[in-house]
Structure formats: C-alpha cells, structure tokens
Design a protein around this motif. Sequence first.
Motif, PDB file in Angstrom:
ATOM      1  N   ARG A   1       0.820  -1.212   0.000  1.00 29.97           N
ATOM      2  CA  ARG A   1       0.000   0.000   0.000  1.00 29.97           C
ATOM      3  C   ARG A   1       0.858   1.268   0.000  1.00 29.97           C
ATOM      4  NH1 ARG A   1      -4.211  -0.256   4.686  1.00 29.97           N
ATOM      5  NH2 ARG A   1      -4.812  -2.140   3.555  1.00 29.97           N
TER       6      ARG A   1
ATOM      7  N   PHE B   1       1.788   1.132  -3.902  1.00 28.02           N
ATOM      8  CA  PHE B   1       0.732   1.049  -4.922  1.00 28.02           C
ATOM      9  C   PHE B   1      -0.629   1.284  -4.285  1.00 28.02           C
ATOM     10  CE2 PHE B   1       4.217  -1.615  -6.261  1.00 28.02           C
ATOM     11  CZ  PHE B   1       4.416  -1.216  -7.569  1.00 28.02           C
ATOM     12  N   ARG B   2      -1.539   1.921  -5.027  1.00 28.68           N
ATOM     13  CA  ARG B   2      -2.911   2.051  -4.543  1.00 28.68           C
ATOM     14  C   ARG B   2      -3.643   0.734  -4.779  1.00 28.68           C
ATOM     15  NH1 ARG B   2      -3.855   8.434  -5.211  1.00 28.68           N
ATOM     16  NH2 ARG B   2      -1.657   8.877  -5.517  1.00 28.68           N
ATOM     17  N   CYS B   3      -4.700   0.534  -4.011  1.00 26.02           N
ATOM     18  CA  CYS B   3      -5.475  -0.715  -4.082  1.00 26.02           C
ATOM     19  C   CYS B   3      -5.847  -1.059  -5.521  1.00 26.02           C
ATOM     20  CB  CYS B   3      -6.767  -0.610  -3.274  1.00 26.02           C
ATOM     21  SG  CYS B   3      -6.645   0.288  -1.725  1.00 26.02           S
ATOM     22  N   LYS B   4      -6.193   0.022  -6.292  1.00 27.66           N
ATOM     23  CA  LYS B   4      -6.750  -0.185  -7.624  1.00 27.66           C
ATOM     24  C   LYS B   4      -5.759  -0.859  -8.573  1.00 27.66           C
ATOM     25  CE  LYS B   4      -7.339   4.566  -7.939  1.00 27.66           C
ATOM     26  NZ  LYS B   4      -7.944   5.757  -8.566  1.00 27.66           N
ATOM     27  N   VAL B   5      -4.477  -0.746  -8.294  1.00 28.20           N
ATOM     28  CA  VAL B   5      -3.501  -1.348  -9.202  1.00 28.20           C
ATOM     29  C   VAL B   5      -3.678  -2.879  -9.232  1.00 28.20           C
ATOM     30  CG1 VAL B   5      -1.046  -1.743  -9.645  1.00 28.20           C
ATOM     31  CG2 VAL B   5      -1.842   0.527  -9.001  1.00 28.20           C
TER      32      VAL B   5
ATOM     33  N   HIS C   1      -6.195  -4.620  -7.562  1.00 25.70           N
ATOM     34  CA  HIS C   1      -7.577  -5.085  -7.505  1.00 25.70           C
ATOM     35  C   HIS C   1      -8.401  -4.654  -8.707  1.00 25.70           C
ATOM     36  CE1 HIS C   1      -7.210  -7.086  -3.672  1.00 25.70           C
ATOM     37  NE2 HIS C   1      -6.697  -6.017  -3.112  1.00 25.70           N
ATOM     38  N   ALA C   2      -7.870  -3.774  -9.568  1.00 28.64           N
ATOM     39  CA  ALA C   2      -8.580  -3.452 -10.809  1.00 28.64           C
ATOM     40  C   ALA C   2      -7.716  -3.831 -12.018  1.00 28.64           C
ATOM     41  CB  ALA C   2      -8.950  -1.980 -10.847  1.00 28.64           C
ATOM     42  N   GLU C   3      -6.517  -3.254 -12.096  1.00 28.22           N
ATOM     43  CA  GLU C   3      -5.675  -3.542 -13.267  1.00 28.22           C
ATOM     44  C   GLU C   3      -5.272  -5.015 -13.345  1.00 28.22           C
ATOM     45  OE1 GLU C   3      -2.549  -0.406 -12.777  1.00 28.22           O
ATOM     46  OE2 GLU C   3      -2.973  -0.049 -14.882  1.00 28.22           O
ATOM     47  N   LEU C   4      -4.888  -5.573 -12.222  1.00 25.67           N
ATOM     48  CA  LEU C   4      -4.355  -6.945 -12.250  1.00 25.67           C
ATOM     49  C   LEU C   4      -5.415  -8.000 -11.989  1.00 25.67           C
ATOM     50  CD1 LEU C   4      -0.922  -6.495 -10.428  1.00 25.67           C
ATOM     51  CD2 LEU C   4      -1.515  -6.139 -12.834  1.00 25.67           C
TER      52      LEU C   4
ATOM     53  N   MET D   1     -11.164  -9.322  -4.251  1.00 24.09           N
ATOM     54  CA  MET D   1     -11.000  -8.836  -2.878  1.00 24.09           C
ATOM     55  C   MET D   1     -11.562  -9.824  -1.871  1.00 24.09           C
ATOM     56  SD  MET D   1     -12.033  -5.058  -3.960  1.00 24.09           S
ATOM     57  CE  MET D   1     -11.304  -3.798  -2.956  1.00 24.09           C
ATOM     58  N   ARG D   2     -11.078 -11.029  -1.932  1.00 21.99           N
ATOM     59  CA  ARG D   2     -11.501 -12.049  -0.976  1.00 21.99           C
ATOM     60  C   ARG D   2     -10.377 -13.076  -0.885  1.00 21.99           C
ATOM     61  NH1 ARG D   2     -15.293 -11.401   2.509  1.00 21.99           N
ATOM     62  NH2 ARG D   2     -17.079 -11.284   1.139  1.00 21.99           N
TER      63      ARG D   2
ATOM     64  N   ALA E   1       3.019  -9.361 -12.650  1.00 22.23           N
ATOM     65  CA  ALA E   1       2.945  -8.092 -13.380  1.00 22.23           C
ATOM     66  C   ALA E   1       4.004  -7.119 -12.866  1.00 22.23           C
ATOM     67  CB  ALA E   1       1.541  -7.490 -13.245  1.00 22.23           C
TER      68      ALA E   1
END
Lengths: 127, 196
Positions: A52, A55-59, A61-64, A68-69, A88
């Motif tokens: 954290r 990198f922000r969460c979105k890297v 949990h969205a890009e890669l 979230m479990r 990545a």
Amino acid sequence: MGAGKLVLTLLFLAALVGAVPPAAAEYADVLLNRRSEKEGMRPVVFPHWFHRIRFRCKVCHAELGFKMRVGGNDFKMSDIAEGRFCGACHNGDIAWAPDKCDLCHSGKRGLPTGIYGGHETGGPGRW
Amino acid sequence: MRVSIFQGKTIRLGLAAALVAVVSLSVLAQQGWDTLRKDGIHDPRGPGVKELQEPAEALSKLTKDNTGNQVRWVQALEKGEINPRASIRPDTKIQVYDSDVLLNLKGGMPIVRFPHRQHTLWLDCTNCHDHLFKAETGANKLSMLSILNGEQCGVCHGAVSFPLTECFRCHSVSRPGQAPKPTLPIAIPHGAVPPR
C-alpha cells in the motif's frame, strides 16, 4: 470445595488470557497456502501495508484482477512467471523477480490460507 | 464463613486482575509494531525475515492511528508521506470522484457520510460498483450484520482498511438533538424511540 473454586478461578483466568490473541501478524497480512506446502515451499506472506505504501489498491484489484476475498484468486507460479497476478510487478523490473523464492515464501509452515492481524471486532467475520 | 468471604474476594481480585491484564495486553498490542520474526506468521528461521522490510521501519514515519496498522492511510496519502502508484499500465484511466453520500438516514446512530473522494483515491469504481453496491443512492440495503460478516463495506473495513471498532469514523454526522460526539456504549432503553 475451596480448592475447587480456586481451580475454577485459575481456569477462568487461563481462558481469559488464552482468549487474547498472541501478537500475530500486521493488520491485513494475508497468508497464502493453497499449494505452497504441498509443493514443498513455505507459505507466502502477502503484507498489504508494504504494498500500500507503493501502490494504490486499484492497481492490483482493478488492473491486475485480484479479487478482494482471500482464497478467491487461484493462480500458480507459472502464472507469475508469465507476468500475470504478482508477476505483473515481480518481474525483476518493478519489483524483485520470482527467483527470489524466500522473500515471498517466508511464512510459517502449517498455517492455513487466511487474513491475519485481527479484524478487532470479534464478530462473525468470515476472514 | 470466613473462608467463603476469602474465596469471594479471591475470585473478585482474580477477575479484576484478569480484566486489567486483558486491557493492558490489548493496549500494549496497539503500541509499536511486531518484528517479522515475532509476528506469528513469518518463519523466524527462514531466510526471508533477514531481508524483508520491518513494519516499524516503514510505518512509524506515517501519520499515527490507534488501530489497524496504526497508520491513517488516507492522511498519509493526502499529506504526501507516501506516493503510491495509481497504475502500472500506460492506458489505464485513473478516476477520482468527489461526491459524498449520506446513508442510514432513519437509524438511531449518527448518519453515515460516505466520501467517494477518499475511496477513489485508493480504489477504482469497479471495485465496488456494481457487484457490491448499485450506483444509485438509496438502492442498496445496508446492514451492520452483513458488514460485520465481511460483506458490503465489510469486504474491506475490518479486514484491510480501518476496522469496524471505529464506529464514528463512518457514523460521523449527528442528527438534530444528538450529542456531537457520542461515546460508547450508547445506552438506549428498550422500547425507546431514537431522536429523529
């Protein structure tokens, strides 16, 4: 009778002390052990705090595409070597390459996959 | 008779001592950061712990919290104490959405102010919409039971972002007639009608 009550008190105290979780993990640390130990490796510790800062969460949990479990992401070392999931970044370019086995596979053997560090509510959490 | 008084005292003293021990242990647990060797999930004899960064080294420099990682992560980001990357691919669209949503309008606890801005600094819209929450005010039936069970807000809060013990960080807007900063526990007698 007196001895019985004393024993009960001691048992109660022991239960209370036992109920306090031992100093365990940093909040949001994830331990991954779906395959590691079966394959002869230590389980993986994934520290959210460390990532954290960088990198922000979105890297992830969205890009890669990391769900979230805990346990929701089924991947193998071959995926990482081919640049997916951890791979990545862990490619020797952004972060250390997957040949540094012991840096990720640093967990204590025998622990099940899960999120550690305590959620502090003591509620019916499913982590 | 004397013996039984003594026993009662012992039990009460024991209970008091245990409570003090539990409270002080939980307070102690909140001060400082465990080393990787002692954190209970790293193998203290493995080679990894010799090379990996220690939590105290990184986290002690950031704005302090009294819970979770003991870091106010949003503040650390806003103050520039950390500068985490928002993308690793050049074509990724980074969105920050600045809009507050008020929730729990009819409950007894203070109203929840959900700030999109702080959430989208970290997260992408798709992390919550629409599989966790419909993108329409009032369309989501939220419940603390679900949240405590790791659903809805509880997917993150209580697992990776600030824990559910911090009631008033979310329930932050007082209702008319409500004390500005309620203190726990809030004693509402059975059958009492909460102020509206």
